[in-house]
Write an enzyme that holds these catalytic residues in place. Sequence first.
Site, PDB file in Angstrom:
ATOM      1  N   CYS A  33       0.863  -1.196   0.000  1.00  0.00           N
ATOM      2  CA  CYS A  33       0.000   0.000   0.000  1.00  0.00           C
ATOM      3  C   CYS A  33       0.891   1.235   0.000  1.00  0.00           C
ATOM      4  O   CYS A  33       0.765   2.121   0.843  1.00  0.00           O
ATOM      5  CB  CYS A  33      -0.943  -0.015   1.195  1.00  0.00           C
ATOM      6  SG  CYS A  33      -1.810  -1.580   1.443  1.00  0.00           S
ATOM      7  N   ALA A  34       1.812   1.297  -0.963  1.00  0.00           N
ATOM      8  CA  ALA A  34       2.951   2.209  -0.909  1.00  0.00           C
ATOM      9  C   ALA A  34       2.660   3.646  -1.313  1.00  0.00           C
ATOM     10  O   ALA A  34       3.338   4.565  -0.852  1.00  0.00           O
ATOM     11  CB  ALA A  34       4.074   1.663  -1.798  1.00  0.00           C
ATOM     12  N   ALA A  35       1.710   3.871  -2.227  1.00  0.00           N
ATOM     13  CA  ALA A  35       1.481   5.226  -2.719  1.00  0.00           C
ATOM     14  C   ALA A  35       1.017   6.148  -1.581  1.00  0.00           C
ATOM     15  O   ALA A  35       0.338   5.687  -0.656  1.00  0.00           O
ATOM     16  CB  ALA A  35       0.431   5.194  -3.829  1.00  0.00           C
ATOM     17  N   PRO A  36       1.414   7.432  -1.604  1.00  0.00           N
ATOM     18  CA  PRO A  36       2.113   8.144  -2.668  1.00  0.00           C
ATOM     19  C   PRO A  36       3.629   8.025  -2.647  1.00  0.00           C
ATOM     20  O   PRO A  36       4.298   8.604  -3.502  1.00  0.00           O
ATOM     21  CB  PRO A  36       1.704   9.599  -2.433  1.00  0.00           C
ATOM     22  CG  PRO A  36       1.526   9.686  -0.949  1.00  0.00           C
ATOM     23  CD  PRO A  36       0.957   8.348  -0.530  1.00  0.00           C
TER      24      PRO A  36
ATOM     25  N   LYS B 224       7.301   6.670   2.232  1.00  0.00           N
ATOM     26  CA  LYS B 224       8.005   5.599   2.932  1.00  0.00           C
ATOM     27  C   LYS B 224       8.876   4.802   1.971  1.00  0.00           C
ATOM     28  O   LYS B 224       9.980   4.364   2.328  1.00  0.00           O
ATOM     29  CB  LYS B 224       7.002   4.704   3.663  1.00  0.00           C
ATOM     30  CG  LYS B 224       6.220   5.457   4.741  1.00  0.00           C
ATOM     31  CD  LYS B 224       5.155   4.569   5.373  1.00  0.00           C
ATOM     32  CE  LYS B 224       4.364   5.332   6.428  1.00  0.00           C
ATOM     33  NZ  LYS B 224       3.585   6.449   5.846  1.00  0.00           N
TER      34      LYS B 224
ATOM     35  N   ASP C 192       0.974  -1.197  -4.800  1.00  0.00           N
ATOM     36  CA  ASP C 192      -0.278  -0.496  -4.532  1.00  0.00           C
ATOM     37  C   ASP C 192      -1.277  -0.913  -5.603  1.00  0.00           C
ATOM     38  O   ASP C 192      -0.904  -1.114  -6.764  1.00  0.00           O
ATOM     39  CB  ASP C 192      -0.089   1.025  -4.540  1.00  0.00           C
ATOM     40  CG  ASP C 192      -1.196   1.756  -3.808  1.00  0.00           C
ATOM     41  OD1 ASP C 192      -0.970   2.179  -2.656  1.00  0.00           O
ATOM     42  OD2 ASP C 192      -2.294   1.892  -4.379  1.00  0.00           O
TER      43      ASP C 192
ATOM     44  N   CYS D  72      -2.525   5.518   9.887  1.00  0.00           N
ATOM     45  CA  CYS D  72      -2.661   6.924  10.276  1.00  0.00           C
ATOM     46  C   CYS D  72      -4.027   7.124  10.915  1.00  0.00           C
ATOM     47  O   CYS D  72      -4.806   7.984  10.502  1.00  0.00           O
ATOM     48  CB  CYS D  72      -2.442   7.855   9.091  1.00  0.00           C
ATOM     49  SG  CYS D  72      -3.510   7.510   7.666  1.00  0.00           S
TER      50      CYS D  72
END
Length: 456
Positions: A266-269, A272, A287, A382
């Site tokens: 789930c890398a976007a944007p 990290k 993603d 988050c």
Amino acid sequence: MARRRNAAGRETASEPDVPGLGARRVAREAVADLIGKARGLALDDALTQALRRTPLEPADAALARAIATATFRRFGSLRAALAERMTSGLPEEQPRLLALLVTGAAQILDLAVPDHAAVDLSVRLAKSDPELAHAAGLVNAVLRRLAREAEGIRASAPDPLDIDTPPWLARRWRESYGEATARAIAASHRAGAAVDLTVPTDAQAWAERLGGILLPLGSVRLAEVRAAVSELPGYAEGAWWVQDAAAAIPARLLRPAKDERIADLCAAPGGKTAQLAAAGARVTAVDRSAARLERLRLNLARLSLSAEVQAVDALDLPEDAPFDAVLLDAPCSATGTIRRHPDVAWTKSEGDIGRLAGLQARLLDKAAKLLRPGGRLVYCTCSLEPAEGEAQVAAFLARHPDFARLPVTSEEVGGHAELIGPEGDLRTLPSHLPGPAGSRVGGVDGFFASRLVRGG
């Protein structure tokens, strides 16, 4: 006079040469989309759609964003102030009219916008819209009264937990953190957020050059940004990227090493991903959204960093080549980002938390299968909700006895032990690292992160 199409596709008269009118139109349309039929849409997306219909110069686009953001930051207060001055009550069944009123009120009560401009341009917008032309007199009368009484309205504003926080969220924060902390969280949301930067090399020097401060967490904070971020020194050459100070912690907790194979799920944007790649790791950034991954690719190119990018659902990744480490920044309710994205409080529902918790559990189980024996897993969200944080990890450890928690240390969070929960997990709150009252210098996004190790 030019022509434009309204939300229903009908041509209407417009006044594109009236300064500031386009910005108000875009703000009104974005807010109307969110409080109307498009609930669940993010404000950034709503603004992007509105800007396609009404293209603006950068300065006007920034004003539109400021108006829309201020509207949601004090959405409860604005609605209450308007309702007290409308004998027939708020037009709840007319989202376009309600959006016009609350965006006008936000300009008067919360932004450094001349009252006459806020009123006049709101009335012009009403008159130019066939659906709202009949309400132009109402808009004029209510906003003029609001402007006359603005000082008293500001002076008597209730606590933001009581009026600018949806009741279901306020209740959950009280239950999870207690009355005092819940009120501190809401106060931080009203204050808003500064711009934080992740600077991989020579952070102190860049803090001085940009007029910012180096936080104990390692990020550079800019209390005030007068130009577009893309115009600041260091942006074009990729010396830094924008990332909240709390959001930058989970990747560091993974302790990435040179040439390690790391999956960023789930890398976007891509903030990290950039941290991991800057540490020398061989990163696979995953993603399901190809559109969001395009932004990640652009960011990596600007930063002169590389990663293997895959547009695929993380749940469908093959498990035949285990990774040394996995970072899972799971989809969540995003309630920890309200200080930056105040629309979240009003576009998410309590039901979203349970729905997303189920997805988080599935992703955690998948991450476990992607990890080699002895490998490290950092799970983060988050969110301010324990159901998406502490409870999620407790359930994971019960399902996977071969995993154990590797507690976060005070040194890893700049000596701020208050950011570490009783089980050794990271738990940041918007009220942590406070600055002067009412300023944007203090606070961080609400984040949860747990570091887990798979037995060898």
